[in-house]
Scaffold this active site. Sequence first.
Site, PDB file in Angstrom:
ATOM      1  N   SER A  59       0.849  -1.191   0.000  1.00 52.53           N
ATOM      2  CA  SER A  59       0.000   0.000   0.000  1.00 52.53           C
ATOM      3  C   SER A  59       0.884   1.239   0.000  1.00 52.53           C
ATOM      4  CB  SER A  59      -0.902   0.010   1.232  1.00 52.53           C
ATOM      5  OG  SER A  59      -0.129   0.365   2.363  1.00 52.53           O
ATOM      6  N   LYS A  60       0.242   2.380  -0.038  1.00 56.98           N
ATOM      7  CA  LYS A  60       0.915   3.677  -0.063  1.00 56.98           C
ATOM      8  C   LYS A  60       1.979   3.788   1.046  1.00 56.98           C
ATOM      9  CE  LYS A  60       0.868   7.229  -2.620  1.00 56.98           C
ATOM     10  NZ  LYS A  60       1.566   6.716  -3.765  1.00 56.98           N
TER      11      LYS A  60
END
Length: 445
Positions: free
Chosen positions: A222-223
């Site tokens: 994820s980010k």
Amino acid sequence: MTEKSDNVRVRFAPSPTGALHIGGGHTALFNWLWARHNNGKFILRIEDTDLVRSTKEYEQTIMSGMVWLGLDWDEGPDIGGNYGPYRQSERLDIYREYANKLVDEGKAYRDGEAIIFRVEPGHDISFKDIVYGQIDVMSDGLREKDSDKLKDLVLIKSDGMPTYNYAVVVDDHLMRITHVIRGEDHISNTPKQILIYRALGWDVPEFAHLPMILGRDKKKLSKRHGATSIYEYRDMGYMPDSMFNFLALLGWSAGDDKEIFTRPQAAEWFELSRVTRKAAVFDFDKLNYINQEHLKALDPFVRLSMVKPFWIEAGLAVNEHDDKYLADALTLMAGRGRTAKEMAEFSDYFVSFEPVKARWDAEGIDKEKLKPFFAELFSHDWKASELEQAARDWIGNQEGAKMKDYAMPLRFALTGMKVSPGIFEVAELMGRSECEKRLKYYGLM
Ligand code: GLU
């Protein structure tokens, strides 16, 4: 080796609700590999039934991301094909036609504007996934949350749009998809889709679900783990060839000795049966290593074209040099720098003296001790081997003198760096008058 089959048809079916992410790029790439391995067809289908979140801009970004990675498609919304249209929003009549058919046959019913598929107990909807193996599911398991009641499947919502599980079946069938290759998060959707295939009397394609991609902490990528969109990697200076190579190795290997490869090689070697179900870890060190290997192997002028934009971005006067000189400089860098951007940073002194001045001010240097040494160097032919020999001879004649006491100030004056390629090679390439200019600036000549 499996038999190659030229009627393989696979598809990448992104929803245009964001940029092309690592996961999407990975799925697209595995589909592309399987199509190219089999001389089959790779189809791009845009799943834009979420009218609020889908945009044409995202559709464009996804397509350019695929182009950047080198994943060309044979049929798609931009180029057409025999099984179009290739945007779900343009296929609403088709979805309605088959939903009506299911209603007529008593397999689905209307609830207001919506059309809903009746899930009956006792259907075996197990399947054998090429990657995950046998997945056993009975329709009896498709229940409402916390209840014994079977959960019917919405085909068409009251706003007239099809649901994902329904549209995907109609499209994969009508587009003659032979292998559905997609992320493992869709394994749980597959039995529902199989129910719909059966109800419509259609053959079920092969399924190959791809392993999840994790960050180094073993959490879903994820980010938080850094850049997630393919374009962010381009902007950091990673090459499309390396990104392709790196993504191909997430969940697949062609054998230990085959770690650095080109697209055609990967397509030749790729086998769906060698894809692992074990989650793949996105390892930046590996990406950097792969990128460095691809940078090293590049044609010098192609490498230059990759590095040049970063010198320009740094405000360096690239136009004052010819391409041959700049390409030679990068060849001399011989693998220093893991990305084009790092390579540009590590070699800026070849382009301009300005960054050198900004890094080094010659403070604390015994200039009078060094001057005779440089004077000696300048009395020789400006060739790396000559200069090195001259330096060794001169140092050999001085009580207690060491090469590094003389080579380091030379390196600092020319590059402003602690590490560089062989400094006499750097000097030869820069040329006698440029070296003279730099040494004079520091009062060393
Ligand atoms: N639009 C779906 C997605 O982006 C496609 C899934 C599939 O390949 O079936 O997840």
